[in-house]
Design an enzyme around this catalytic site. Structure first.
Site, PDB file in Angstrom:
ATOM      1  N   LYS A 107       0.821  -1.227   0.000  1.00  0.00           N
ATOM      2  CA  LYS A 107       0.000   0.000   0.000  1.00  0.00           C
ATOM      3  C   LYS A 107       0.853   1.274   0.000  1.00  0.00           C
ATOM      4  CE  LYS A 107      -3.992  -2.167   2.211  1.00  0.00           C
ATOM      5  NZ  LYS A 107      -5.000  -2.090   3.273  1.00  0.00           N
TER       6      LYS A 107
ATOM      7  N   ASP B 136     -10.014   2.428   2.897  1.00  0.00           N
ATOM      8  CA  ASP B 136     -10.154   1.608   4.111  1.00  0.00           C
ATOM      9  C   ASP B 136     -10.939   2.327   5.216  1.00  0.00           C
ATOM     10  OD1 ASP B 136      -8.797  -0.662   3.215  1.00  0.00           O
ATOM     11  OD2 ASP B 136      -6.846   0.141   3.799  1.00  0.00           O
TER      12      ASP B 136
END
Ligand code: ATR
Length: 282
Positions: free
Chosen positions: A66, A103
């Site tokens: 990420k 997220d």
């Protein structure tokens, strides 16, 4: 031809993202394909560029890429920039790479819309100060909590993360040992301790009446942190499966302009997990 999407990670074979996005595609009638691509460490950039050059439209990115994905973006949303990590990439006509981190939005939607946990004016505790924690803090602070405390085994890391979000709302960082005597409406486990079946060393008496414990991890059994919550008087405990589906639905919206229904997909995954237990992670 179907528009091509994928999730890249290492490991990635356990990922539920293909099942989730295929369910979204059949629900919405969008003509997309979605696969899991295993990328060995050190090869992320070339894998993304090859996928883009072959006509791929967008990617989800999972551990451990990420941060690398963030570094590859030419344009990134504010929440992705603050997180320093993105889980969603898409490409423009000129080959430019765009990124977002969905997220935190996924977590907040699961908490507020699916589970009914209130955040406004509440005392919230985020345990852990790594990438998972940075990914959720912006969207949590947008819900106007009374305060978000970030507590970490290594206090300095929590203090550093709190500084990054200082202008986004009332946030402070501290060590786990500084939590004695404080009480919270919601405790979020954003550490990687659950992977090893461990729980961060949290003091007793941390939970207000009616409190929630939410683990960003999930599995077919309650995680160690969920068990800690049950033993310490939490009124509600939850794992991160709903967050996983909600973050995916936001990626799908970014790519396709449609927000799929999530509750049926969460139910489907719960049933599958019960029928064929296997260990899972975010
Ligand atoms: P991620 O990107 O998944 O957040 P990370 O950056 O490696 O991963 O961060 C892992 C987090 O879990 C850290 O906050 C770590 O605490 P330290 O900063 O003190 O290392 C926390 N963590 C991992 N195992 C833990 C344990 N057994 N108890 C408490 N915290 C733990």
């Amino acid at each position: 031809m179907k528009d091509r999407y994928a999730v890249m990670g290492d490991p990635v074979s356990h990922s539920k993202s293909p099942a989730i996005h295929r369910a979204f595609a059949s629900q919405t009638g969008e003509a997309i394909s979605y696969e899991a691509i295993h990328v060995p460490a050190g090869h992320f950039q070339e894998a993304v560029e090859a996928f883009r050059n072959e006509g791929g439209r967008g990617l989800n990115v999972t551990l451990p890429f990420k941060e690398e994905a963030f570094a590859l973006t030419h344009e990134v949303t504010d929440r992705g920039r603050r997180a320093g990590a993105v889980n969603t990439l898409w490409f423009d006509a000129g080959g430019g790479i765009h990124g977002d981190n969905t997220d935190g939005l996924g977590l907040v939607r699961d908490l507020v819309a699916n589970l009914g946990c209130e955040l406004e004016d509440r005392q919230l505790l985020v345990v852990g100060a790594g990438g998972a924690s940075r990914g959720i803090l912006g969207p949590l602070l947008e819900r106007n909590p009374a305060r978000v405390v970030i507590a970490n085994r290594t206090a300095g890391r929590a203090e550093a993360v709190a500084r990054v979000f200082a202008d986004a709302g009332p946030v402070e960082g501290c060590g786990l040992d500084a939590l004695d005597g404080r009480r919270f409406h919601l405790v979020i486990n954003a550490t990687s301790a659950s992977i090893g079946g461990k729980v961060p060393a949290l003091p007793a008496g941390l939970l207000e009446e009616g409190a929630w414990c939410y683990d960003l991890m999930y599995g077919d059994q309650p995680t160690a942190f969920m068990q800690w919550g049950e033993h310490n008087g939490a009124a509600h405990v939850a794992d991160g499966l709903g967050m996983l589906v909600e973050q995916a639905s936001e990626s799908f919206r970014i790519w396709r302009g449609l927000r799929p229904d999530t509750l049926g997909v969460i139910r489907m995954l719960r049933t599958e997990a019960r029928e064929s237990p296997a260990s899972n992670e975010v």
